[in-house]
Write a protein that holds these residues in place. Structure first.
Motif, PDB file in Angstrom:
ATOM      1  N   ALA A 131       0.852  -1.191   0.000  1.00 51.00           N
ATOM      2  CA  ALA A 131       0.000   0.000   0.000  1.00 51.00           C
ATOM      3  C   ALA A 131       0.883   1.235   0.000  1.00 51.00           C
ATOM      4  O   ALA A 131       1.964   1.246   0.599  1.00 51.00           O
ATOM      5  CB  ALA A 131      -0.922   0.006   1.215  1.00 51.00           C
ATOM      6  N   ILE A 132       0.408   2.282  -0.668  1.00 51.74           N
ATOM      7  CA  ILE A 132       1.112   3.565  -0.717  1.00 51.74           C
ATOM      8  C   ILE A 132       0.476   4.503   0.293  1.00 51.74           C
ATOM      9  O   ILE A 132      -0.758   4.603   0.371  1.00 51.74           O
ATOM     10  CB  ILE A 132       1.032   4.174  -2.127  1.00 51.74           C
ATOM     11  CG1 ILE A 132       1.673   3.232  -3.145  1.00 51.74           C
ATOM     12  CG2 ILE A 132       1.708   5.545  -2.169  1.00 51.74           C
ATOM     13  CD1 ILE A 132       1.457   3.647  -4.588  1.00 51.74           C
ATOM     14  N   ASP A 133       1.294   5.212   1.072  1.00 52.90           N
ATOM     15  CA  ASP A 133       0.732   6.104   2.080  1.00 52.90           C
ATOM     16  C   ASP A 133       0.157   7.356   1.421  1.00 52.90           C
ATOM     17  O   ASP A 133       0.449   7.651   0.250  1.00 52.90           O
ATOM     18  CB  ASP A 133       1.798   6.467   3.124  1.00 52.90           C
ATOM     19  CG  ASP A 133       2.637   7.654   2.719  1.00 52.90           C
ATOM     20  OD1 ASP A 133       2.729   8.616   3.503  1.00 52.90           O
ATOM     21  OD2 ASP A 133       3.199   7.632   1.608  1.00 52.90           O
ATOM     22  N   PRO A 134      -0.694   8.106   2.120  1.00 52.57           N
ATOM     23  CA  PRO A 134      -1.364   9.258   1.499  1.00 52.57           C
ATOM     24  C   PRO A 134      -0.422  10.335   0.976  1.00 52.57           C
ATOM     25  O   PRO A 134      -0.795  11.081   0.059  1.00 52.57           O
ATOM     26  CB  PRO A 134      -2.233   9.805   2.642  1.00 52.57           C
ATOM     27  CG  PRO A 134      -2.515   8.623   3.501  1.00 52.57           C
ATOM     28  CD  PRO A 134      -1.256   7.813   3.455  1.00 52.57           C
ATOM     29  N   PHE A 138       5.905   6.769   0.828  1.00 53.30           N
ATOM     30  CA  PHE A 138       6.279   5.499   1.446  1.00 53.30           C
ATOM     31  C   PHE A 138       5.407   4.362   0.931  1.00 53.30           C
ATOM     32  O   PHE A 138       4.242   4.559   0.571  1.00 53.30           O
ATOM     33  CB  PHE A 138       6.161   5.585   2.972  1.00 53.30           C
ATOM     34  CG  PHE A 138       7.015   6.656   3.587  1.00 53.30           C
ATOM     35  CD1 PHE A 138       8.373   6.457   3.785  1.00 53.30           C
ATOM     36  CD2 PHE A 138       6.455   7.876   3.944  1.00 53.30           C
ATOM     37  CE1 PHE A 138       9.153   7.458   4.340  1.00 53.30           C
ATOM     38  CE2 PHE A 138       7.231   8.878   4.494  1.00 53.30           C
ATOM     39  CZ  PHE A 138       8.595   8.674   4.697  1.00 53.30           C
ATOM     40  N   LEU A 139       6.014   3.166   0.928  1.00 57.90           N
ATOM     41  CA  LEU A 139       5.335   1.942   0.521  1.00 57.90           C
ATOM     42  C   LEU A 139       5.389   0.970   1.695  1.00 57.90           C
ATOM     43  O   LEU A 139       6.455   0.775   2.288  1.00 57.90           O
ATOM     44  CB  LEU A 139       6.029   1.336  -0.695  1.00 57.90           C
ATOM     45  CG  LEU A 139       5.341   0.171  -1.399  1.00 57.90           C
ATOM     46  CD1 LEU A 139       4.155   0.683  -2.207  1.00 57.90           C
ATOM     47  CD2 LEU A 139       6.323  -0.548  -2.326  1.00 57.90           C
ATOM     48  N   ILE A 140       4.259   0.375   2.039  1.00 55.25           N
ATOM     49  CA  ILE A 140       4.212  -0.602   3.125  1.00 55.25           C
ATOM     50  C   ILE A 140       3.908  -1.971   2.537  1.00 55.25           C
ATOM     51  O   ILE A 140       3.011  -2.117   1.703  1.00 55.25           O
ATOM     52  CB  ILE A 140       3.168  -0.206   4.175  1.00 55.25           C
ATOM     53  CG1 ILE A 140       3.451   1.207   4.677  1.00 55.25           C
ATOM     54  CG2 ILE A 140       3.183  -1.193   5.339  1.00 55.25           C
ATOM     55  CD1 ILE A 140       2.476   1.694   5.719  1.00 55.25           C
ATOM     56  N   ALA A 150       6.903  -4.243   6.438  1.00 55.06           N
ATOM     57  CA  ALA A 150       8.058  -3.412   6.106  1.00 55.06           C
ATOM     58  C   ALA A 150       7.611  -2.068   5.555  1.00 55.06           C
ATOM     59  O   ALA A 150       6.580  -1.972   4.878  1.00 55.06           O
ATOM     60  CB  ALA A 150       8.943  -4.117   5.086  1.00 55.06           C
ATOM     61  N   VAL A 151       8.399  -1.034   5.840  1.00 49.71           N
ATOM     62  CA  VAL A 151       8.172   0.297   5.282  1.00 49.71           C
ATOM     63  C   VAL A 151       9.358   0.642   4.388  1.00 49.71           C
ATOM     64  O   VAL A 151      10.510   0.601   4.826  1.00 49.71           O
ATOM     65  CB  VAL A 151       8.020   1.366   6.377  1.00 49.71           C
ATOM     66  CG1 VAL A 151       7.728   2.723   5.740  1.00 49.71           C
ATOM     67  CG2 VAL A 151       6.921   0.992   7.361  1.00 49.71           C
ATOM     68  N   LEU A 152       9.073   0.959   3.121  1.00 52.99           N
ATOM     69  CA  LEU A 152      10.088   1.369   2.156  1.00 52.99           C
ATOM     70  C   LEU A 152       9.830   2.808   1.748  1.00 52.99           C
ATOM     71  O   LEU A 152       8.680   3.247   1.693  1.00 52.99           O
ATOM     72  CB  LEU A 152      10.060   0.482   0.904  1.00 52.99           C
ATOM     73  CG  LEU A 152      10.523  -0.973   0.988  1.00 52.99           C
ATOM     74  CD1 LEU A 152       9.555  -1.837   1.790  1.00 52.99           C
ATOM     75  CD2 LEU A 152      10.694  -1.561  -0.417  1.00 52.99           C
ATOM     76  N   GLY A 153      10.888   3.530   1.449  1.00 50.57           N
ATOM     77  CA  GLY A 153      10.735   4.886   0.954  1.00 50.57           C
ATOM     78  C   GLY A 153      10.502   4.912  -0.543  1.00 50.57           C
ATOM     79  O   GLY A 153      10.989   4.054  -1.285  1.00 50.57           O
TER      80      GLY A 153
END
Length: 389
Positions: A131-134, A138-140, A150-153
């Motif tokens: 999922a992409i944050d608002p 960031f991508l989760i 995991a959280v990716l930039g």
């Protein structure tokens, strides 16, 4: 190799239809918005997955006939388990079954074709959802096999950075001796406010809630709620207006209605209902949930009975009532979704090797097959380009 052959109930006439029916010849017709429409289909590829697919395929969608024409096969894409487009449609992100990385692609706005941008580590194995944050920064990712989130930039150029936060999910596994030996997160969903992230964990019979720090791009545990033992929470959908969420439970083929406390980030269970017809007596597991744009209808796919359960949602409480079941005309519908305009509803039959188009009645929610089917081996996910923005 995926074919661009489209079967329809009636013969299509006109030059646009003829172009759409020619394999390998994309009909890039534009809709009322002036934007071409595309569908991105991920197909499992490995023997471990009992797969026959060939990775990611791009289809052009004809504006007049809605017929799909094959436009591109993306090489060297192993088990693309979930695809998501950036909100502006310029980039596509992919996680891969049984692997430990995510890929970023650029999207050609006129042809829909993909070009590899880069690859980044997810810090865990078997990414099943993302999922992409608002803020679009960031991508989760849900790492199914390793039981972590995991959280990716996301870089300014659309590329991905390696994960900078990895959260293991902890708890007691459920009673299923095969499917619940450890944590197995299967979905990542932002709540409507963008302040919380919800993660159904099939292995632990638990739905986790995390607070989201948009500035730092970090998750903070905010609580959880247990499901019935052996339910196997898999996917979640929010009501578009009410403080209600629905969780689809894979292993016992049920859907749970929850009240959603947007202030505290808490889920309160209110109802559990089966997704299976009363006349079905075989083995089946639930796979995907889809919610109509107005929140009046909820759809759940069943792998075994091979149909879509159709529920009406009470306009005041969100509680579900069964309305019927529509066959997907193929085995194991792992994925279901509306297209970006909610003009059509699609079922991806993983073991049936088809993408089947249905039309949803806006008043009753009933589904009816249109006669259009796209043949492609082992399809498991579809991302639709937006027609606005």
């Amino acid at each position: 190799m995926t074919q661009g052959t489209i079967s329809r109930r009636t013969m299509l006439e006109g030059a646009a239809a003829l172009a759409a029916l020619m394999p390998g010849t994309a009909a890039f017709a534009e809709g009322a918005t002036g934007k071409p429409r595309f569908a991105y289909v991920g197909c499992f590829t490995t023997a471990q997955r009992k797969a026959r697919g060939d990775g990611i395929n791009v289809f052009a969608i004809d504006a007049q006939t809605d017929a799909w024409t094959h436009a591109q096969r993306v090489p060297d894409s192993v088990n693309p388990s979930f695809l998501i487009l950036s909100r502006d449609g310029r980039f596509l992100y992919v996680v891969h079954g049984d692997l430990d990385y995510a890929d970023a692609f650029t999207v050609d706005p006129s042809t829909g074709k993909l070009t590899v941008l880069n690859r980044a580590a997810t810090g865990g194995k078997n990414g099943v959802h993302l999922a992409i944050d608002p803020s679009n920064r960031f991508l989760i990712v849900a790492n199914y096999s390793s039981g972590s989130v995991a959280v990716l930039g996301i870089r300014p150029d659309g590329g991905l950075s390696d994960q900078h936060q990895l959260l293991p999910l902890e708890g007691t596994p459920g009673p299923h001796r095969v499917e619940q030996t450890a944590s197995h997160p299967h979905h990542v969903v932002f709540d409507p406010s963008g302040r919380f992230v919800i993660v159904p964990d099939k292995g632990l019979d638990r739905v986790f809630v995390f607070g989201w720090d948009a500035a730092a791009g970090r998750l903070t545990p905010a609580g959880s709620v247990d499901s019935r033992p052996g339910a196997g929470p898999r996917h979640l959908g929010f009501h578009p207006k009410l403080p209600v969420a629905w969780v689809l439970n894979e292993l016992d083929s049920t859907a749970t209605t929850y009240g959603w406390d947007a202030a505290g980030g808490k889920l309160q269970p209110r109802q559990v209902i089966t997704t299976l017809p009363s006349t079905f007596f075989g083995a089946s597991t639930a796979a995907e949930i889809a919610v109509s744009r107005d929140g009046r209808s909820v759809y759940c796919s069943n792998r075994g009975s091979d149909d879509v359960a159709i529920f009406s949602a009470d306009p005041s409480t969100g509680l579900l009532a069964p309305k019927g079941w529509e066959p997907t005309q193929g085995r194991d519908p792992r994925f279901i979704a509306f297209d970006s305009e909610q003009a059509f509803f699609y079922a991806a039959n993983e073991q049936g090797d088809t993408l089947v188009q249905l039309r949803a009645d806006p008043s009753s929610g009933a589904l009816n097959a249109t006669g259009q089917t796209v043949k492609t081996p082992s399809p498991v996910t579809i991302a639709f380009s937006a027609t606005t923005g």
